[in-house]
Design a protein around this motif. Sequence first.
Motif, PDB file in Angstrom:
ATOM      1  N   THR A  73       0.825  -1.209   0.000  1.00  0.00           N
ATOM      2  CA  THR A  73       0.000   0.000   0.000  1.00  0.00           C
ATOM      3  C   THR A  73       0.862   1.263   0.000  1.00  0.00           C
ATOM      4  N   PRO A  74       0.285   2.391  -0.466  1.00  0.00           N
ATOM      5  CA  PRO A  74       1.008   3.668  -0.392  1.00  0.00           C
ATOM      6  C   PRO A  74       1.322   4.045   1.054  1.00  0.00           C
ATOM      7  N   GLY A  75       2.399   4.790   1.246  1.00  0.00           N
ATOM      8  CA  GLY A  75       2.754   5.261   2.579  1.00  0.00           C
ATOM      9  C   GLY A  75       1.703   6.206   3.134  1.00  0.00           C
ATOM     10  N   ILE A  76       1.398   6.061   4.425  1.00  0.00           N
ATOM     11  CA  ILE A  76       0.398   6.928   5.061  1.00  0.00           C
ATOM     12  C   ILE A  76       1.079   8.221   5.502  1.00  0.00           C
ATOM     13  N   HIS A  77       0.612   9.338   4.947  1.00  0.00           N
ATOM     14  CA  HIS A  77       1.210  10.647   5.208  1.00  0.00           C
ATOM     15  C   HIS A  77       0.114  11.707   5.173  1.00  0.00           C
ATOM     16  N   LYS A  78       0.479  12.926   5.500  1.00  0.00           N
ATOM     17  CA  LYS A  78      -0.484  14.031   5.464  1.00  0.00           C
ATOM     18  C   LYS A  78      -0.643  14.497   4.017  1.00  0.00           C
ATOM     19  N   PRO A  79      -1.801  14.278   3.405  1.00  0.00           N
ATOM     20  CA  PRO A  79      -1.943  14.562   1.977  1.00  0.00           C
ATOM     21  C   PRO A  79      -2.152  16.052   1.682  1.00  0.00           C
ATOM     22  N   GLU A  80      -1.527  16.495   0.592  1.00  0.00           N
ATOM     23  CA  GLU A  80      -1.662  17.898   0.182  1.00  0.00           C
ATOM     24  C   GLU A  80      -2.396  18.050  -1.148  1.00  0.00           C
ATOM     25  N   HIS A  81      -2.571  16.958  -1.871  1.00  0.00           N
ATOM     26  CA  HIS A  81      -3.240  16.996  -3.174  1.00  0.00           C
ATOM     27  C   HIS A  81      -4.256  15.874  -3.247  1.00  0.00           C
ATOM     28  N   GLU A  82      -5.167  15.957  -4.212  1.00  0.00           N
ATOM     29  CA  GLU A  82      -6.159  14.905  -4.412  1.00  0.00           C
ATOM     30  C   GLU A  82      -5.465  13.567  -4.663  1.00  0.00           C
ATOM     31  N   MET A  83      -4.369  13.584  -5.433  1.00  0.00           N
ATOM     32  CA  MET A  83      -3.619  12.347  -5.669  1.00  0.00           C
ATOM     33  C   MET A  83      -3.199  11.707  -4.346  1.00  0.00           C
ATOM     34  N   ASN A  84      -2.627  12.513  -3.452  1.00  0.00           N
ATOM     35  CA  ASN A  84      -2.156  11.978  -2.170  1.00  0.00           C
ATOM     36  C   ASN A  84      -3.312  11.544  -1.283  1.00  0.00           C
ATOM     37  N   ARG A  85      -4.423  12.271  -1.358  1.00  0.00           N
ATOM     38  CA  ARG A  85      -5.599  11.864  -0.578  1.00  0.00           C
ATOM     39  C   ARG A  85      -6.061  10.483  -1.015  1.00  0.00           C
ATOM     40  N   ARG A  86      -6.049  10.248  -2.311  1.00  0.00           N
ATOM     41  CA  ARG A  86      -6.454   8.934  -2.823  1.00  0.00           C
ATOM     42  C   ARG A  86      -5.469   7.849  -2.387  1.00  0.00           C
ATOM     43  N   MET A  87      -4.179   8.180  -2.408  1.00  0.00           N
ATOM     44  CA  MET A  87      -3.160   7.228  -1.985  1.00  0.00           C
ATOM     45  C   MET A  87      -3.376   6.807  -0.534  1.00  0.00           C
ATOM     46  N   VAL A  88      -3.565   7.797   0.336  1.00  0.00           N
ATOM     47  CA  VAL A  88      -3.741   7.507   1.767  1.00  0.00           C
ATOM     48  C   VAL A  88      -5.055   6.766   1.998  1.00  0.00           C
ATOM     49  N   ASP A  89      -6.093   7.161   1.272  1.00  0.00           N
ATOM     50  CA  ASP A  89      -7.393   6.509   1.397  1.00  0.00           C
ATOM     51  C   ASP A  89      -7.275   5.024   1.027  1.00  0.00           C
ATOM     52  N   THR A  90      -6.518   4.738  -0.020  1.00  0.00           N
ATOM     53  CA  THR A  90      -6.293   3.360  -0.447  1.00  0.00           C
ATOM     54  C   THR A  90      -5.622   2.558   0.664  1.00  0.00           C
ATOM     55  N   ALA A  91      -4.598   3.136   1.275  1.00  0.00           N
ATOM     56  CA  ALA A  91      -3.873   2.439   2.339  1.00  0.00           C
ATOM     57  C   ALA A  91      -4.776   2.190   3.547  1.00  0.00           C
ATOM     58  N   VAL A  92      -5.518   3.209   3.949  1.00  0.00           N
ATOM     59  CA  VAL A  92      -6.367   3.105   5.138  1.00  0.00           C
ATOM     60  C   VAL A  92      -7.448   2.041   4.938  1.00  0.00           C
ATOM     61  N   LYS A  93      -8.075   2.036   3.765  1.00  0.00           N
ATOM     62  CA  LYS A  93      -9.125   1.055   3.515  1.00  0.00           C
ATOM     63  C   LYS A  93      -8.577  -0.369   3.440  1.00  0.00           C
ATOM     64  N   SER A  94      -7.345  -0.492   2.957  1.00  0.00           N
ATOM     65  CA  SER A  94      -6.749  -1.819   2.819  1.00  0.00           C
ATOM     66  C   SER A  94      -6.511  -2.476   4.171  1.00  0.00           C
ATOM     67  N   ILE A  95      -6.321  -1.670   5.218  1.00  0.00           N
ATOM     68  CA  ILE A  95      -6.084  -2.230   6.557  1.00  0.00           C
ATOM     69  C   ILE A  95      -7.224  -3.150   6.962  1.00  0.00           C
ATOM     70  N   GLY A  96      -8.445  -2.716   6.727  1.00  0.00           N
ATOM     71  CA  GLY A  96      -9.607  -3.503   7.119  1.00  0.00           C
ATOM     72  C   GLY A  96      -9.923  -4.644   6.183  1.00  0.00           C
ATOM     73  N   GLN A  97      -9.227  -4.724   5.034  1.00  0.00           N
ATOM     74  CA  GLN A  97      -9.534  -5.768   4.056  1.00  0.00           C
ATOM     75  C   GLN A  97      -8.610  -6.976   4.168  1.00  0.00           C
ATOM     76  N   GLY A  98      -7.624  -6.907   5.044  1.00  0.00           N
ATOM     77  CA  GLY A  98      -6.715  -8.035   5.223  1.00  0.00           C
ATOM     78  C   GLY A  98      -7.101  -8.867   6.433  1.00  0.00           C
ATOM     79  N   ASP A  99      -6.548 -10.070   6.491  1.00  0.00           N
ATOM     80  CA  ASP A  99      -6.721 -10.925   7.672  1.00  0.00           C
ATOM     81  C   ASP A  99      -5.680 -10.590   8.737  1.00  0.00           C
ATOM     82  N   VAL A 100      -4.529 -10.114   8.278  1.00  0.00           N
ATOM     83  CA  VAL A 100      -3.412  -9.757   9.161  1.00  0.00           C
ATOM     84  C   VAL A 100      -2.816  -8.446   8.641  1.00  0.00           C
ATOM     85  N   VAL A 101      -2.309  -7.624   9.545  1.00  0.00           N
ATOM     86  CA  VAL A 101      -1.635  -6.380   9.163  1.00  0.00           C
ATOM     87  C   VAL A 101      -0.156  -6.493   9.513  1.00  0.00           C
TER      88      VAL A 101
END
Length: 311
Positions: free
Chosen positions: A68-96
């Motif tokens: 997943t993309p690195g979780i950071h403070k986003p400054e652009h829509e691109m970065n917001r999408r990157m962080v959103d992808t990472a955050v949502k992926s946490i709940g989609q795995g069996d293990v983190v």
Amino acid sequence: MGLVMSETPPFRCGFVTVVGRPNVGKSTLVNRLVGQKVAIVSEKPQTTRNRILAVVNRPGAQLVLFDTPGIHKPEHEMNRRMVDTAVKSIGQGDVVVWVNEVTEPPGPGDAFIERLIRKSGRPVVLALNKIDRVPKPRILPALETWSRVGRFDDIVPLSALKGDNVDRLEQVLLGKLPESAALYPNDFLTDLPERFFVAEMIRERILHHTRQEIPYVTGVVIESFKEEGSLVRIHAAIFVERDNQKGILIGRGGAMLKTVGSEARQQIEAFLGTKVFLGLFVKVREHWRENESLLGEMGLGESGGRLGGGD
């Protein structure tokens, strides 16, 4: 005396989400576990922009990794999408697997990630990476410091770059997977198309050769991908935000773009197993990192929307 029949252990299969701040070595670790390169790597933060699914097959088990993309403070829509992808992926795995550096103490960003992981309720393995960069006596104090950050099912110090102790992490993860039949065929590696990897190979060469803001303001879109007998003809657009960035990327007499194109073409030919014609064009699009349709073309999921890919 009768023979004692030993039972075959049940097959295990599940999803493992790899998360952490930018530049801690998540993609290097995923590549190491997979045994081949599925994610581009760079010394620059925010290299990974998309979630990459990669399958690891072992006797009696199948490990499905989410890089997943690195979780950071986003400054652009691109970065917001990157962080959103990472955050949502946490709940989609069996293990983190939470990757951090043994060389760095916990910071405010780590407290935020710890809260996200705790909220998910998933088992968490802390992978303390880059042990090859510190003297051995510094590793134990770092483990003790990080152990106080949250509740971990296991903590594994390792070097993703050198491979040290990565086998230990793999065994820990395999033991935490649910009992399940394999979800993917044995020869399946990733769910992403060839065009994605081609664009990433071009972007990796840009990251390697450029400095300052260029790596962060550059995006690649494959505009055409045509098989013509024994040749694949590819045209790719490299987006930047200003004319001076275009000039840097093209270079004096086109030297920079020629170098990027030549190196990327060699990688793409090895990847596709065929001859490749690669045409690169640099386009200026102001504020492209806020452009939703262009971000969609690059495969970056909608900010605030549902993730594509396997749930």
